[in-house]
Design a protein around this motif. Structure first.
Motif, PDB file in Angstrom:
ATOM      1  N   GLN A 197      17.082  44.255 -67.669  1.00  0.00           N
ATOM      2  CA  GLN A 197      16.882  45.659 -67.303  1.00  0.00           C
ATOM      3  C   GLN A 197      18.056  46.289 -66.545  1.00  0.00           C
ATOM      4  OE1 GLN A 197      14.493  47.597 -68.382  1.00  0.00           O
ATOM      5  NE2 GLN A 197      15.360  49.340 -67.332  1.00  0.00           N
ATOM      6  N   LYS A 200      21.357  46.447 -68.550  1.00  0.00           N
ATOM      7  CA  LYS A 200      21.482  47.434 -69.633  1.00  0.00           C
ATOM      8  C   LYS A 200      21.659  48.828 -69.053  1.00  0.00           C
ATOM      9  CE  LYS A 200      16.540  47.811 -70.968  1.00  0.00           C
ATOM     10  NZ  LYS A 200      15.642  47.898 -72.108  1.00  0.00           N
ATOM     11  N   HIS A 444       5.293  50.244 -64.760  1.00  0.00           N
ATOM     12  CA  HIS A 444       6.253  49.693 -65.732  1.00  0.00           C
ATOM     13  C   HIS A 444       7.305  48.885 -64.977  1.00  0.00           C
ATOM     14  CE1 HIS A 444       8.307  49.162 -69.416  1.00  0.00           C
ATOM     15  NE2 HIS A 444       9.307  49.957 -69.127  1.00  0.00           N
ATOM     16  N   HIS A 445       8.244  49.528 -64.356  1.00  0.00           N
ATOM     17  CA  HIS A 445       9.135  48.884 -63.388  1.00  0.00           C
ATOM     18  C   HIS A 445       9.746  49.961 -62.497  1.00  0.00           C
ATOM     19  CE1 HIS A 445      12.211  50.113 -66.135  1.00  0.00           C
ATOM     20  NE2 HIS A 445      11.921  49.193 -67.037  1.00  0.00           N
ATOM     21  N   ARG A 485      14.735  56.413 -67.618  1.00  0.00           N
ATOM     22  CA  ARG A 485      15.008  55.846 -66.288  1.00  0.00           C
ATOM     23  C   ARG A 485      15.412  56.924 -65.289  1.00  0.00           C
ATOM     24  NH1 ARG A 485      13.150  51.486 -69.082  1.00  0.00           N
ATOM     25  NH2 ARG A 485      14.628  50.840 -70.659  1.00  0.00           N
TER      26      ARG A 485
END
Ligand code: ASP
Length: 583
Positions: A197, A200, A444-445, A485
């Motif tokens: 994560q 990227k 999600h994160h 994001r």
């Protein structure tokens, strides 16, 4: 040349050719004057014929072959007398002149047949033999096809495959990390990535624009039958895109895979908000191969003396079509199912709409024909249908009905593995309340962006903030998930605060990312597909294990190489590891 052809390449057109084949002995049949051997390799099976009159020596040798011997044969392709039209080579056989045993084999611990007599444990211990079997081999071939088609599609779309490191840093968010001690940095540990994560996202700051990687990820979780401690993702990230563009790109990928691997092209994927998915299917991973949607009937039920319904936040039902003829025993079984700890409800109520227009429910004491007629209309039931009703706290009732819906669909064979029903689930909540730690966790994160219009709720009503996050669900399985994001340092800091990170903790764990955001981070977003599961579903199976060449068992062990295993004292000393267990 060790061979001129493989075991699936000769047919009637090759009659008269002299060929050399290699492979494993699948089986031998001795018919007195003639001995037949099925020779197998990765590609298929070719029949070998040994004629005692023509070549006594080879024929005698052929009779002594055991299963799984590795042999080379040279001979003439001839037309077979009794043909087998189920296989490509079924019209011919090889009249063998020369037989060479390349290697002998012990008798394998289980039969190398499609329907083997080997149990799961034995097959795992001798996985290399298990892979000789066609059902397993075919799954690995399908996996290779899915992987190469993924690369073809993404390459064509301008994605670049970049490798990210496996030895990274442990972070407490998410699942438990697998850690690796560092010999050169005494007392310090690397962690294996749960996903690439942060890397990227950093690649987006680097300007790579479109990244992908088919990559191993590691999560030290308690294993369920369909989880593996190491698994593969198709991991992707894009810059200067909105959610719509990401969904379209990866809908395209999924369609490309279904088309090239399965020969089907599903129509445009439907989209469902998280809220609606829970409401209609009791889960955020709905299986849309069949209907049986949850229908709310609270309003229709609370005007009578039935206290269970009156005290319930939600009364809702599912229409089980054509099942009004369920017996007492069948209904009791369903009740038993919803009472199991995994569902944890106290029972269910049923109403049968019989073919002869009569009705029968388990609450006939409290509800009359008119009430039942209203339920019937609302739930779209017809004569012959069975309405199952559950009541209680909203969330729990929806989840229980969702589980019962799947249970019934399995029972009624509504989950056809050759049918594909994809759906995007969108508008996930940003945060999820965790009872145990009494705080919000990122659903999600922590890098997922909230929806702009919901930002105002972040302080007052954090549970209701929606995220720009999405999952791709196929046949009731989440096969991919991702989000737009946060690309702005302040917002990321604010998120960490809401997730209960102190400033110091956030800096220690993710300082590198926040620093990177100060050097011109582009708006970006991405997705990751669970590659093993994707292959399994495309292959029409639920279990991922057979789509992995060398999987771990339920205790996280590889019984073939016997791992994990102990280290020698020298190794431990070198790593400065002082284990209590060794004392
Ligand atoms: N890294 C995420 C995951 O592994 C997926 C993503 O947000 O791209 O679930």
């Amino acid at each position: 040349m060790l061979r001129t052809h493989n075991c699936n390449s000769l047919n009637i057109d090759n009659v008269g050719e002299i060929v050399t084949l290699c492979g494993w002995v699948q089986k031998t049949r001795d018919l007195g004057g003639m001995t037949f051997v099925d020779l197998r390799d990765r590609y298929g099976i070719t029949q070998l014929a040994f004629d005692i009159k023509k070549n006594k020596l080879s024929c005698l040798e052929a009779r002594s072959l055991n299963r799984e011997f590795v042999v080379q044969v040279k001979g003439l392709v001839i037309e077979r007398e009794s043909k087998n039209n189920k296989i490509y080579t079924g019209a011919i056989e090889i009249e063998v002149n020369e037989l060479t045993i390349l290697n002998r084999s012990k008798t394998p611990p289980f039969t190398i047949e499609d329907n083997t007599d080997g149990g799961e444990e034995l097959r795992m211990k001798y996985r290399y033999l298990d892979i000789r079997r066609k059902p397993i081999k075919d799954k690995l071939i399908l996996r290779a096809k899915v992987s190469s088609e993924t690369r073809k599609y993404l390459d064509k779309q301008g994605f670049i495959e970049v490798e990210t490191p496996y030895l990274i840093k442990s972070t407490p968010e998410g699942a438990r990390d697998f850690v690796v001690p560092s010999r050169m940095n005494e007392g310090q540990f690397y962690a294996l990535p749960q996903s690439p994560q942060t890397f990227k996202q950093l690649l987006m700051v680097s300007g790579m624009d479109k990244y992908y990687q088919i990559v191993k990820c590691f999560r030290d979780e308690d294993l369920r039958s369909d989880r593996q401690p190491e698994f593969t993702q198709i991991d992707c990230e894009m810059s200067f895109v909105n959610q719509e563009e990401i969904l379209n790109t990866f809908e395209g990928l999924t369609q490309h895979l279904l088309q090239t691997v399965k020969g089907i092209r599903p129509a445009k994927f439907p989209r469902l908000s998280y809220q609606d998915s829970i409401k209609k299917y009791g889960t955020d991973k709905p299986d849309l191969r069949f209907g049986m949607e949850i229908v709310e009937i609270t309003q229709l039920c609370q005007k009578k003396d039935f206290s269970v319904f009156n005290e319930s936040e939600l009364v809702a039902g599912i229409n089980v079509q054509g099942c009004a003829n369920y017996s007492r025993k069948q209904l009791d079984k369903l009740i038993e199912f919803v009472k199991t700890p995994q569902i944890g409800t106290s029972g269910l109520i049923y109403c049968k709409f019989n073919e002869d227009n009569t009705t029968k429910s388990s609450v006939d004491k409290f509800f009359n024909e008119q009430d039942k007629k209203e339920w019937k209309e609302k739930a779209n039931c017809k004569n012959g249908d069975l309405l199952i009703i559950m009541a209680g706290e909203k969330n729990k009732t929806q989840r229980a009905l969702g589980a019962l819906r799947l249970h019934l669909a399995n029972q009624l064979n509504l989950r056809n593995p050759e049918k594909f029903a994809p759906v995007w689930i969108v508008d996930f909540p940003l945060l999820e309340w965790d009872e145990e730690s009494k705080r919000y966790h990122a659903m999600h994160h922590p890098f997922t962006a909230p929806k702009n219009e919901d930002l105002v709720l972040l302080d007052k009503d954090p549970g209701n903030v929606r995220a720009n996050a999405y999952d791709l669900v196929l046949n009731g399985n989440e096969i991919g998930g991702g989000s737009i994001r946060i690309h702005d340092k302040e917002l990321q800091q604010l998120m960490f605060k809401h997730l209960g990170f102190s400033e110091r903790e956030a800096k220690e764990q993710f300082g590198f990312l926040m620093e990177a955001f100060e050097y011109g981070a582009p708006p970006h977003g991405g997705i990751a597909f669970g590659f093993d599961r994707l292959c399994a579903i495309i292959g029409g199976q639920e279990n991922i294990r057979d789509f992995i060449a060398f999987p771990k068992n339920n205790s996280g062990r590889d019984t073939m190489i016997n791992s994990p295993s102990l280290l020698s004292q020298e190794q431990l000393d070198e790593l400065s590891l002082d284990l209590k267990i060794n004392k």
